[in-house]
Write an enzyme that holds these catalytic residues in place. Structure first.
Site, PDB file in Angstrom:
ATOM      1  N   LYS A 116      29.992  82.062  10.291  1.00  0.00           N
ATOM      2  CA  LYS A 116      29.050  82.904  11.033  1.00  0.00           C
ATOM      3  C   LYS A 116      27.655  82.588  10.532  1.00  0.00           C
ATOM      4  CE  LYS A 116      29.390  86.073  14.254  1.00  0.00           C
ATOM      5  NZ  LYS A 116      30.462  86.253  15.240  1.00  0.00           N
TER       6      LYS A 116
HETATM    7  P1  NAD Z   1      24.506  91.061  22.939  1.00  0.00           P
HETATM    8  O1  NAD Z   1      23.304  90.813  22.122  1.00  0.00           O
HETATM    9  O2  NAD Z   1      24.697  90.296  24.198  1.00  0.00           O
HETATM   10  O3  NAD Z   1      24.623  92.621  23.304  1.00  0.00           O
HETATM   11  C1  NAD Z   1      24.640  93.610  22.330  1.00  0.00           C
HETATM   12  C2  NAD Z   1      24.551  94.957  23.028  1.00  0.00           C
HETATM   13  O4  NAD Z   1      24.684  96.003  22.072  1.00  0.00           O
HETATM   14  C3  NAD Z   1      23.213  95.191  23.733  1.00  0.00           C
HETATM   15  O5  NAD Z   1      23.433  95.930  24.911  1.00  0.00           O
HETATM   16  C4  NAD Z   1      22.435  96.034  22.711  1.00  0.00           C
HETATM   17  O6  NAD Z   1      21.427  96.808  23.295  1.00  0.00           O
HETATM   18  C5  NAD Z   1      23.566  96.871  22.176  1.00  0.00           C
HETATM   19  N1  NAD Z   1      23.284  97.443  20.858  1.00  0.00           N
HETATM   20  C6  NAD Z   1      22.700  96.846  19.799  1.00  0.00           C
HETATM   21  N2  NAD Z   1      22.628  97.701  18.777  1.00  0.00           N
HETATM   22  C7  NAD Z   1      23.193  98.854  19.198  1.00  0.00           C
HETATM   23  C8  NAD Z   1      23.425 100.102  18.605  1.00  0.00           C
HETATM   24  N3  NAD Z   1      23.037 100.370  17.369  1.00  0.00           N
HETATM   25  N4  NAD Z   1      24.064 101.038  19.339  1.00  0.00           N
HETATM   26  C9  NAD Z   1      24.467 100.758  20.606  1.00  0.00           C
HETATM   27  N5  NAD Z   1      24.259  99.615  21.221  1.00  0.00           N
HETATM   28  C10 NAD Z   1      23.632  98.680  20.516  1.00  0.00           C
HETATM   29  O7  NAD Z   1      25.756  90.830  21.948  1.00  0.00           O
HETATM   30  P2  NAD Z   1      27.239  90.476  22.326  1.00  0.00           P
HETATM   31  O8  NAD Z   1      27.361  89.000  22.326  1.00  0.00           O
HETATM   32  O9  NAD Z   1      27.671  91.260  23.506  1.00  0.00           O
HETATM   33  O10 NAD Z   1      27.997  91.007  21.031  1.00  0.00           O
HETATM   34  C11 NAD Z   1      28.396  92.360  20.867  1.00  0.00           C
HETATM   35  C12 NAD Z   1      29.482  92.435  19.828  1.00  0.00           C
HETATM   36  O11 NAD Z   1      30.590  91.619  20.235  1.00  0.00           O
HETATM   37  C13 NAD Z   1      29.111  91.941  18.439  1.00  0.00           C
HETATM   38  O12 NAD Z   1      29.839  92.680  17.484  1.00  0.00           O
HETATM   39  C14 NAD Z   1      29.620  90.511  18.431  1.00  0.00           C
HETATM   40  O13 NAD Z   1      29.851  90.016  17.139  1.00  0.00           O
HETATM   41  C15 NAD Z   1      30.903  90.687  19.216  1.00  0.00           C
HETATM   42  N6  NAD Z   1      31.444  89.471  19.820  1.00  0.00           N
HETATM   43  C16 NAD Z   1      30.707  88.721  20.677  1.00  0.00           C
HETATM   44  C17 NAD Z   1      31.274  87.596  21.248  1.00  0.00           C
HETATM   45  C18 NAD Z   1      30.555  86.764  22.272  1.00  0.00           C
HETATM   46  O14 NAD Z   1      31.186  85.880  22.838  1.00  0.00           O
HETATM   47  N7  NAD Z   1      29.282  87.018  22.563  1.00  0.00           N
HETATM   48  C19 NAD Z   1      32.583  87.218  20.917  1.00  0.00           C
HETATM   49  C20 NAD Z   1      33.317  88.020  20.055  1.00  0.00           C
HETATM   50  C21 NAD Z   1      32.729  89.150  19.522  1.00  0.00           C
END
Ligand code: NAD
Length: 427
Positions: A116
């Site tokens: 990561k």
């Molecule tokens: P992103 O940046 O696209 O979206 C994150 C979202 O969470 C946004 O809507 C943001 O406003 C919101 N957010 C941020 N802080 C917040 C808080 N304190 N309370 C509520 N909402 C909050 O990110 P993403 O890619 O969707 O990732 C989200 C989660 O999923 C993370 O934990 C990431 O590690 C995990 N994840 C992502 C992927 C991927 O393919 N992008 C894969 C596996 C896991």
């Protein structure tokens, strides 16, 4: 900052993500007969890389930023994992996320270890040019530790396909030829995969549907879903849930939350966020705080934002009977215990959100072979891979009589340990 080997001595009340990751590991590993030295080995990240680098701001100022990349395990293959841009990034968070990637890749049967990365920055405060400079400089600093056969980054919170395009271009310019396989989650026109953008959210809903079916509760029109986080994972999960007829009653992002017991129109919501950048100002429901949304009436809760959202402080108030973790590490071990005692099923992150890395793997394979698949093929293979993970985890849960998180970790840790034992300890 807490050293990897010392963290187990910390108080067990904090919400340090790395502590949570190690607590989960300790819970799972005790079910396995693995030599002590191997158990200890897997607690440690293999490599940790910290970089401090300058970015020239639009007003001419030079500002310093800090970034990290951690390779937790390289036993099953090159390490794989996203890059996060957030002010909450620190070494412990990156260590935790890297460790979870090791288990996620192993659970999915992918030939990858876990990694990561992250930069301590709020990307919303930078102009597009500043963001490109920051990304290119961070990528340049990472060159000693990334390559298509060593470590392959992908998007995570705060980063997106454009970020991956800049990393791919920076790496390619440095080595002198185009290397699409250096990152996954790229735009399709430079070697990205069809379906990658939707993959994580779609996979989350596959896991949710499977859990509901097994509980004989598959009744989409009467199943209320709340989703925390409306970025890549949350919005794609919402879209897929709505497509399958589920009632999405609540969503949130960093600016706040919205709840509507009659159901939200996900397409309108997505268009609104695409136009305005976030949920602020959307009025088709009751506005509330992000933390209040987590405890509103619903059947399924999908945390899809960040770590440590479900803790001992709110776990007893959650009304959902099923939690499907779109985010990594949203539930602390104390909250896990509360959910178990309340009979609330948790489909853990390393299973529920594995769709992202599964399609990232497809993207990497397509790039290495320079041979691309159509979207139907991607989604068919994604579904198969998710179902295989789910099936294996349920089977392990029954065999060891444990919850789904411990079962997923047992399955994954055993695969890494077996491979490590087969490879032997160098030299
Ligand atoms: P992103 O940046 O696209 O979206 C994150 C979202 O969470 C946004 O809507 C943001 O406003 C919101 N957010 C941020 N802080 C917040 C808080 N304190 N309370 C509520 N909402 C909050 O990110 P993403 O890619 O969707 O990732 C989200 C989660 O999923 C993370 O934990 C990431 O590690 C995990 N994840 C992502 C992927 C991927 O393919 N992008 C894969 C596996 C896991």
């Amino acid at each position: 900052m807490v050293a990897a080997y010392n963290i187990k001595q910390q108080a067990h009340t904090s919400t340090n993500a790395y502590e949570t990751a190690l607590q989960q590991y300790d819970r799972a590993v005790k079910y396995l007969s693995i030599p002590d030295g191997i158990v200890e080995f897997m607690r440690y990240p293999r490599r940790e890389f910290t970089v401090n680098f300058p970015v020239k701001r639009d007003d001419g100022r030079i500002e310093m930023f800090t970034g990290y990349r951690v390779h937790h395990s390289t036993v099953l293959g090159p390490s794989k994992g996203g890059i996060r841009y957030s002010l909450a990034v620190d070494m412990d968070e990156v260590r935790a996320l890297a460790m979870w990637m090791s288990w996620k890749c192993a659970l999915a049967g992918l030939p990858y270890g876990g990694a990561k990365g992250g930069v301590v920055v709020d990307p919303k405060t930078l102009s597009p040019r500043e963001l490109e400079s920051l990304t290119r400089r961070y990528a340049a600093e990472l060159i000693p530790v990334i390559s298509p056969h060593m470590d392959i980054p992908a998007p995570d919170m705060g980063t997106n396909p454009q970020t991956m395009a800049w990393i791919m271009d920076t790496y390619s310019m440095t080595v002198g030829y185009s290397v699409p396989a250096i990152v996954t989650g790229k735009p399709v026109n430079i070697g990205g995969s069809l379906g990658r953008n939707e993959a994580t959210g779609r996979g989350v809903i596959t896991a949710m549907v499977e859990a509901l079916k097994r509980a004989n509760r598959m009744d989409p029109a009467n199943t209320r879903v709340i989703i925390q986080g409306f970025g890549n994972v949350g919005s794609n999960a919402a879209a897929r849930a709505a497509e399958l007829g589920f009632k999405v009653v609540g969503v949130s992002d960093v600016t706040g939350a919205i709840y509507n017991a009659k159901g939200l129109d996900v397409r309108t919501l997505r268009n609104y966020v695409a136009e305005h950048g976030d949920l602020r100002g959307y009025a088709e429901g009751d506005l509330m705080t992000n933390s209040d949304l987590l405890v509103q009436p619903c059947d399924v809760l999908i945390p899809a934002a960040m770590e440590n959202q479900l803790t001992k402080d709110n776990a007893h108030l959650v009304q959902a009977s099923l939690i499907v973790e779109g985010a990594n590490g949203p539930t602390t071990t104390e909250a896990d215990d509360i959910f178990t005692s309340r009979g609330i099923k948790v489909i853990p992150d390393i299973l529920a959100n594995a769709g992202g890395v599964i399609v990232s793997y497809f993207e990497w394979v397509q790039d290495l072979q320079a041979f691309f698949w159509d979207e139907d093929e991607i989604f068919r293979q994604l579904e198969r891979a998710m179902m295989r993970c789910y099936e294996n985890t349920e089977r392990t849960a029954e065999e060891y009589d444990v919850d789904m998180r411990t079962a997923a970790q047992i399955t994954a840790i055993k695969r890494v340990a077996d491979a490590l034992i087969t490879r032997g300890i160098y030299p």
